[in-house]
Design an enzyme around this catalytic site. Structure first.
Site, mmCIF file in Angstrom:
data_model
loop_
_atom_site.group_PDB
_atom_site.id
_atom_site.type_symbol
_atom_site.label_atom_id
_atom_site.label_comp_id
_atom_site.label_asym_id
_atom_site.label_seq_id
_atom_site.Cartn_x
_atom_site.Cartn_y
_atom_site.Cartn_z
ATOM 1 N N GLN A 1 0.872 -1.206 -0.126
ATOM 2 C CA GLN A 1 0.114 -0.002 -0.123
ATOM 3 C C GLN A 1 0.814 1.319 -0.088
ATOM 4 O O GLN A 1 1.753 1.314 0.920
ATOM 5 C CB GLN A 1 -0.920 -0.116 1.200
ATOM 6 C CG GLN A 1 -2.039 1.435 1.240
ATOM 7 C CD GLN A 1 -2.856 1.143 2.408
ATOM 8 O OE1 GLN A 1 -2.546 0.339 3.615
ATOM 9 N NE2 GLN A 1 -3.771 2.063 2.451
ATOM 10 N N HIS B 1 -8.497 2.345 -0.793
ATOM 11 C CA HIS B 1 -8.972 2.192 -2.023
ATOM 12 C C HIS B 1 -8.899 0.598 -2.603
ATOM 13 O O HIS B 1 -8.256 -0.249 -2.193
ATOM 14 C CB HIS B 1 -8.120 2.999 -3.049
ATOM 15 C CG HIS B 1 -6.780 2.706 -2.745
ATOM 16 N ND1 HIS B 1 -5.958 3.156 -1.746
ATOM 17 C CD2 HIS B 1 -5.846 2.073 -3.510
ATOM 18 C CE1 HIS B 1 -4.686 2.824 -1.803
ATOM 19 N NE2 HIS B 1 -4.833 2.107 -2.985
ATOM 20 N N HIS C 1 -8.465 -1.476 -6.111
ATOM 21 C CA HIS C 1 -7.988 -1.463 -7.308
ATOM 22 C C HIS C 1 -9.039 -2.370 -8.220
ATOM 23 O O HIS C 1 -9.318 -3.383 -7.570
ATOM 24 C CB HIS C 1 -6.806 -2.036 -7.388
ATOM 25 C CG HIS C 1 -5.548 -1.099 -6.888
ATOM 26 N ND1 HIS C 1 -5.028 -0.509 -7.616
ATOM 27 C CD2 HIS C 1 -5.049 -1.031 -5.658
ATOM 28 C CE1 HIS C 1 -3.783 0.379 -6.933
ATOM 29 N NE2 HIS C 1 -4.132 -0.267 -5.739
HETATM 30 P P1 AMP Z 1 -1.574 1.525 -3.414
HETATM 31 O O1 AMP Z 1 -0.221 1.225 -3.979
HETATM 32 O O2 AMP Z 1 -2.203 0.143 -3.517
HETATM 33 O O3 AMP Z 1 -1.689 2.213 -2.365
HETATM 34 O O4 AMP Z 1 -2.312 2.320 -4.651
HETATM 35 C C1 AMP Z 1 -2.139 3.671 -4.835
HETATM 36 C C2 AMP Z 1 -2.564 3.664 -6.429
HETATM 37 O O5 AMP Z 1 -2.901 5.123 -6.463
HETATM 38 C C3 AMP Z 1 -1.410 3.588 -7.417
HETATM 39 O O6 AMP Z 1 -1.989 2.558 -8.210
HETATM 40 C C4 AMP Z 1 -1.088 4.844 -7.965
HETATM 41 O O7 AMP Z 1 -1.131 4.662 -9.465
HETATM 42 C C5 AMP Z 1 -2.562 5.695 -7.799
HETATM 43 N N1 AMP Z 1 -2.571 7.042 -7.644
HETATM 44 C C6 AMP Z 1 -1.809 7.834 -6.924
HETATM 45 N N2 AMP Z 1 -1.938 9.239 -7.122
HETATM 46 C C7 AMP Z 1 -3.216 9.296 -7.721
HETATM 47 C C8 AMP Z 1 -3.899 10.093 -8.634
HETATM 48 N N3 AMP Z 1 -3.484 11.569 -8.540
HETATM 49 N N4 AMP Z 1 -4.883 9.857 -9.661
HETATM 50 C C9 AMP Z 1 -4.841 8.647 -9.877
HETATM 51 N N5 AMP Z 1 -4.387 7.586 -9.229
HETATM 52 C C10 AMP Z 1 -3.344 7.802 -8.322
#
Ligand code: AMP
Ligand code: ZN
Length: 114
Positions: free
Chosen positions: A94, A100, A102
């Protein structure tokens, strides 16, 4: 939370094209897609991760499931199949500390993940 990127997106501080939004939830495309279709379903409330869901927050989960069904249908990946991932904590990978979900699809996904 002031410095949380998903709070900023949900609160409209960062202009974002929403795939879905209502009083409690938003969905938008991941900025760094890992599949042809890769979107995130995000509660507007700042919940750090799955471990932090309380008895009230848990009511969001059926709504999240419903949005996933709706959007995977609209985006054409329901029939082929898709994956829902909730990275949680350090070993879970994370990187954004705001709950969130995915949703990834549009190609054959490997298993197990790295
Ligand atoms: P995680 O690593 O599971 O916490 O996922 C976070 C996700 O958020 C990653 O896949 C990023 O690419 C995505 N992310 C981060 N900033 C943004 C943003 N401004 N808009 C859309 N996605 C984002
Ligand atoms: Zn947040």
């Amino acid at each position: 939370m002031a410095e949380c990127v998903f709070c900023k997106i949900a609160g409209g501080e960062i202009p974002t094209e929403f795939l879905y939004q209502d009083e409690h939830l938003v969905a938008f495309k991941d900025i760094n897609p890992q599949a042809p279709v890769h979107f995130l379903v995000v509660p507007k409330k700042h919940i750090p991760n799955l471990l932090a869901i309380n008895d009230d927050d848990v009511k969001l989960l059926p709504a999240i499931q419903k949005i996933i069904v709706q959007l995977t249908g609209e985006l054409g990946i329901a029939e082929g199949g898709f994956r829902v991932v909730v990275n949680t904590g350090n070993h879970g990978g994370q990187t954004v500390p705001h709950l969130h979900f995915h949703v990834l699809g549009g190609r054959l996904l490997d298993w197990p993940p790295g």
